[in-house]
Design an enzyme around this catalytic site. Structure first.
Site, PDB file in Angstrom:
ATOM      1  N   GLY A   1       0.820  -1.216   0.000  1.00  0.00           N
ATOM      2  CA  GLY A   1       0.000   0.000   0.000  1.00  0.00           C
ATOM      3  C   GLY A   1       0.844   1.252   0.000  1.00  0.00           C
ATOM      4  N   ASN A   2       0.145   2.370  -0.044  1.00  0.00           N
ATOM      5  CA  ASN A   2       0.818   3.665  -0.026  1.00  0.00           C
ATOM      6  C   ASN A   2       0.466   4.419   1.239  1.00  0.00           C
ATOM      7  OD1 ASN A   2       1.463   3.064  -2.736  1.00  0.00           O
ATOM      8  ND2 ASN A   2       1.534   5.248  -3.148  1.00  0.00           N
ATOM      9  N   ARG A   3       1.438   5.103   1.804  1.00  0.00           N
ATOM     10  CA  ARG A   3       1.175   5.863   3.032  1.00  0.00           C
ATOM     11  C   ARG A   3       0.383   7.117   2.718  1.00  0.00           C
ATOM     12  NH1 ARG A   3       6.539   7.111   6.140  1.00  0.00           N
ATOM     13  NH2 ARG A   3       5.094   8.203   7.493  1.00  0.00           N
TER      14      ARG A   3
ATOM     15  N   VAL B   1      -1.760   6.646  -4.730  1.00  0.00           N
ATOM     16  CA  VAL B   1      -2.212   5.452  -5.454  1.00  0.00           C
ATOM     17  C   VAL B   1      -1.072   4.442  -5.606  1.00  0.00           C
ATOM     18  CG1 VAL B   1      -3.276   4.677  -7.614  1.00  0.00           C
ATOM     19  CG2 VAL B   1      -3.818   6.947  -6.713  1.00  0.00           C
TER      20      VAL B   1
END
Ligand code: CTP
Length: 403
Positions: free
Chosen positions: A205-207, A274
């Protein structure tokens, strides 16, 4: 800052205590000015203890200090929470029959009003006309929240949460009145970070806390827009007043949510972080250490669609007329990379922030540059994310009238 918290006579007066607290904890000098009716809900002793200052409702106490004029003259910010329909009617009429209305009639500082009443009273044309009058005179009258009211009924009219009121009031003190420049506009905003499953318990995922996206949605709602917020994994944040909140998890879910709503949007903001790639295969049961070493130590990734680019393509195909705004978080050469990214993505505006050394993620403040397709570059000074959001909206409003 010298803050006056005006409290009028509605049940939400109990929440005003937290508004007072929010300001005093940040070191502001707070003077609470309730109406006589407000004291039916919360006692003067509570407001005196919380603010550390005397509490009066009328103009005939401590007359030697000319309080009915002085309190308003000395204020840097006035927040009225809750504001009942009756209080707004009196202020709109220019009445000055108690200390709160006198203070408001004298004051020249920013004024923020947080209405609280039953839905029928809020929708009544008398109230709506009074609200419009106050806004025309430069007051920021916040939208009420939608939700549970005093009885069993629900609808617009509930007072916003105290922390939200205080944050918006500080934004107005720093940035100026919010204005109604987005009245009748539909805005679509993505926030948070997407997540791509490896198996049912693991993901890439992305922070992103989503705070900047929520702040943009919040400000838009109080400028009169109809807001749809597509929230990916975000911190526990208060839903913006009246906004439709749609949940999405993966990039493909986000893309679907944005694409479906693009046609009717006037402004689209992609503030979500994203995931550019996702695992090629998603395991349906948990991959076990020792038994599936290969699957866990080497995860093959495939590229995700570019949601922002897809939205720009839709506009080029005539499927939406929206102004399109992107975000870029860069660790090195932010301005240079930002300009190249804007050209590549084809958006109208790109907010570039530098995220070196843990800045921005999950933090209450932000800064950077807002760059335009027309070659313009405006520096966004370090400030709370709501103030940054208000500045971004100023630029978008300018852009909307240009195109
Ligand atoms: N974005 C998007 N879809 C993607 C990747 C990014 O819509 N698959 C959007 C983001 O929401 C943001 C903008 O594009 O508004 C820039 O995101 P960023 O991750 O900085 O750009 P990338 O194209 O992924 O470039 P980089 O190589 O720097 O990651």
């Amino acid at each position: 800052m010298n803050v006056v918290v005006g409290v009028s006579g509605g049940i939400a007066a109990y929440k005003a205590c937290h508004v007072v607290r929010d300001f005093t904890e940040r070191g502001d000098h707070v003077r609470v000015v309730p109406t006589a009716n407000a004291l039916n809900f919360v006692g003067a002793a509570t407001f005196e203890a919380l603010s550390g200052n005397p509490v009066e409702t009328g103009v005939f106490t401590r007359v030697d200090e000319v309080q009915h004029v002085r309190v308003g003259q000395e204020a840097d910010l006035i927040v009225v929470a809750p504001a009942t329909a009756d209080l707004m009617a009196r202020v709109a009429a220019g009445r000055a029959d108690d200390l709160l209305t006198s203070t408001l009639l004298v004051a020249t500082c920013p004024v923020v009003v947080a209405p609280a009443m039953h839905t029928e009273m809020w929708r009544n044309p008398a109230t709506q006309e009074n609200v419009a009058t106050l806004r025309r005179r430069g007051y920021t009258v916040l939208e009420p929240a939608h939700g549970r009211l005093t009885g069993t009924d629900t609808g617009p009219g509930r007072m916003l949460e105290p922390g939200v009121i205080a944050e918006l009031a500080r934004t107005v003190a720093e940035h100026g009145a919010l204005g109604r420049g987005l009245e009748g506009k539909r805005v679509l905003i993505s926030a948070g970070g997407t997540q791509e499953n490896i198996d049912p318990v693991r993901y890439v995922g992305n922070r992103s806390s989503g705070r900047q996206g929520y702040a943009l949605a919040d400000i838009a709602a109080h400028k009169g827009a109809q807001v749809t917020l597509v929230a990916c994994d975000t911190a526990e944040l208060e839903a913006p007043a009246g906004a439709e909140v749609v949940r999405a998890r993966s990039t493909r879910e986000l893309k679907r949510a944005m694409d479906e709503r693009a046609a009717e949007a006037d402004v689209i903001i992609m503030s979500a972080a994203v995931s550019d790639y996702r695992p090629e295969h998603e395991a349906t049961s948990k991959l076990k250490k020792g038994q599936s070493d290969d699957a866990l130590s080497t995860i093959r990734l495939v590229e995700n669609p570019d949601v922002l680019r897809g939205l720009v393509d839709k506009r080029e195909a005539g499927e939406t007329n929206a102004v399109i705004v992107g975000f870029a978080a860069e660790t090195d050469n932010p301005l240079e990379y930002g300009k190249a990214k804007l050209a590549r993505k084809g958006a109208d505006l790109l907010m570039v922030n530098s995220v070196a050394e843990g800045k921005v993620f999950g933090q209450p403040r932000n800064s950077g540059w807002l760059i335009g397709r027309d070659g313009s570059v405006s520096e966004i000074a370090d400030g709370p994310k709501h103030v940054v959001a208000a500045q971004i909206w100023d630029a978008i409003e300018g852009w909307t009238t240009e195109v």
